[in-house]
Scaffold this active site. Structure first.
Site, mmCIF file in Angstrom:
data_model
loop_
_atom_site.group_PDB
_atom_site.id
_atom_site.type_symbol
_atom_site.label_atom_id
_atom_site.label_comp_id
_atom_site.label_asym_id
_atom_site.label_seq_id
_atom_site.Cartn_x
_atom_site.Cartn_y
_atom_site.Cartn_z
ATOM 1 N N LYS A 72 9.602 -5.331 -0.202
ATOM 2 C CA LYS A 72 9.179 -3.974 0.160
ATOM 3 C C LYS A 72 10.208 -3.305 1.055
ATOM 4 C CE LYS A 72 4.346 -5.317 -0.327
ATOM 5 N NZ LYS A 72 3.087 -5.704 0.367
ATOM 6 N N CYS B 63 -3.893 -7.206 -16.503
ATOM 7 C CA CYS B 63 -5.165 -6.564 -16.170
ATOM 8 C C CYS B 63 -5.966 -7.463 -15.234
ATOM 9 C CB CYS B 63 -5.958 -6.253 -17.442
ATOM 10 S SG CYS B 63 -7.346 -5.123 -17.158
ATOM 11 N N GLY B 64 -5.424 -7.658 -14.042
ATOM 12 C CA GLY B 64 -6.152 -8.382 -13.007
ATOM 13 C C GLY B 64 -7.084 -7.436 -12.284
ATOM 14 N N VAL C 47 4.606 -0.650 -2.625
ATOM 15 C CA VAL C 47 4.684 -0.833 -1.173
ATOM 16 C C VAL C 47 3.469 -0.200 -0.518
ATOM 17 C CG1 VAL C 47 6.039 -0.412 0.925
ATOM 18 C CG2 VAL C 47 7.207 -0.758 -1.260
#
Length: 434
Positions: free
Chosen positions: A206, A15-16, A133
């Protein structure tokens, strides 16, 4: 009534900045999310390492036991931890327990995507990863769903905001790499340790995801050729400008067809010069953009914010709504498509073009020596420019398309010529007809 239905229970792992925004939006707009999914959406737990560091999340939701959340009653697990472990083990446990998964973890998908997709299929649940991405840009779903009936030939993207900010600033100010990186760090566009961004690791993960979706083939991080931007100097930027080009760190995924009709997939990340009238050339700052070339749809451009709490949370919540809808109706989302099973093409045999700047002695016969070296390696020259500087001269050569190994061997041999003082720079050229 929707409000009377059994709620969809959601647990967050990590939970940043992004996770905090996801929790906030779900709690501030419960009616909207209930209407979109067909049932109330309720956050039942948030796993973090240090609960006291999360004052914006209701205390009763916080726990340090991520495994307990995965084993609990949640219907959907949202993973925002990042990295490989413990994220991999936790998500495999969730999928095997019949819980759908939403993740923004590009490194995990690039390394272990096939394992996660197989677990989702085996247990009849979903795995969504739009946020992995290009942040807020709706990109992966169009590749996986909207273009499923088309044949994609090439995907070219600016998918790392930090590198793009640095190169854009170098282009606009004329400053060097080190001072521009320092400024990016000061402004918050670069991490204290920018290695993953400036050395191309982030973009390579990505690229693996993009290639897998575009070409219905499993492409891992190890299949992606990777080069970063730390070797780019002000001279390279100026050389590009003199040819009406700019320099970008590109993720390039393309279908390569040999003369005998054999197809393969090339996935690579490296700096390249592109024409200033190319759609990607004007993408500045920390923005992302991806240029898709498809057989029937033609050329498509996806552009927007590629990072940040709110933009990435938008993509996470889009996936969460899709996963929750499927829980409500007992349905399934799109599955992995790897039916093509195309081989990964090594960089040595990938067709590319080079821009080569040489510092040479300004005397008769030098250009013919250089040209003979190109001819020896069967590399055709597109553009030559020479400018005298007293006893020396600057010689710029732009090639036609050739195998990367042949171009590299040409440069190595040129560097050994007695008339060549220095190979000042070598950079690939993209976005032009060869």
């Amino acid at each position: 009534m929707i409000e009377d239905r059994e709620p969809i229970r959601v647990a967050l792992l990590g939970c940043g900045t992004v996770g905090t925004e996801v929790v906030r939006l779900l709690q501030e707009h419960p009616t909207e999310y209930a209407a979109r999914t067909g049932a109330p959406v309720r956050v039942t737990g948030v796993a973090v390492r240090r609960p006291h560091k999360h004052p914006d999340v209701p205390e009763q939701l916080l726990t340090t036991d991520a495994a307990a959340l995965v084993e609990g009653s949640a219907d959907v697990i949202v993973e925002l931890i990042g990295g490989i472990e413990p994220a991999r083990s936790l998500l495999l446990a969730a999928l095997r327990a019949g819980k759908s998964v939403v993740t923004a973890n590009k490194a995990l998908l690039a390394e272990h995507g096939s394992e996660l997709y197989a677990a989702a299929d085996a247990n009849g649940v979903d795995i969504y990863f739009e946020a992995a991405v290009a942040g807020a840009i709706p990109l992966l779903r169009p590749l996986r769903e909207s273009l499923a009936g088309d044949r994609i030939n090439r995907v070219t993207g600016i998918v790392n905001g930090t590198s793009n900010y640095i190169l854009s600033a170098m282009d606009s100010t004329g400053a060097g790499y080190e001072e521009t990186l320092e400024e990016a760090n000061r402004l918050g566009y670069a991490e204290a340790d920018p290695t993953a961004d400036v050395d191309g690791f982030d973009a390579a993960s990505k690229a693996a995801i993009l290639a897998s979706l575009a070409f219905h083939t499993r492409v891992g991080a190890g299949d992606v050729h990777r080069e970063g931007i730390s070797g780019i100097g002000a001279g390279d930027i100026e050389a590009a400008r003199s040819l009406n080009r700019t320099v970008k760190l590109l993720a390039i995924c393309e279908r390569v067809i040999d003369e005998d009709g054999t197809e393969s997939v090339s996935a690579r990340v490296h700096p390249a010069m592109i024409p200033r009238d190319h759609p990607l050339a004007g993408v500045g700052g920390a923005f992302n953009a991806v240029f898709v070339e498809a057989e029937s749809a033609g050329q498509l451009m996806f552009y927007g914010q590629g990072a940040g709490g709110a933009p990435t949370a938008s993509a996470v919540l889009g996936d969460l709504v899709a996963a929750a809808r499927n829980v409500v109706v007992s349905g399934k989302g799109p599955r992995e498509s790897a039916h093509a099973q195309l081989p990964a093409r090594a960089m040595d045999w990938t067709p590319t073009r080079y821009h080569i700047s040489l510092d040479v002695a300004d005397r008769p016969g030098v250009l013919s020596q250089v040209a003979a070296t190109f001819n020896e390696h069967d590399v055709s020259i597109s553009v030559v420019r020479q400018q005298g500087r007293g006893a020396d001269a600057s010689l710029v050569v732009v090639t036609h398309t050739a195998a990367d190994s042949a171009l590299r061997a040409t440069v190595e041999q040129i560097a050994r010529l007695s008339s060549v003082n220095e190979v000042a720079s070598v950079m690939r050229v993209e976005g032009e007809q060869s």
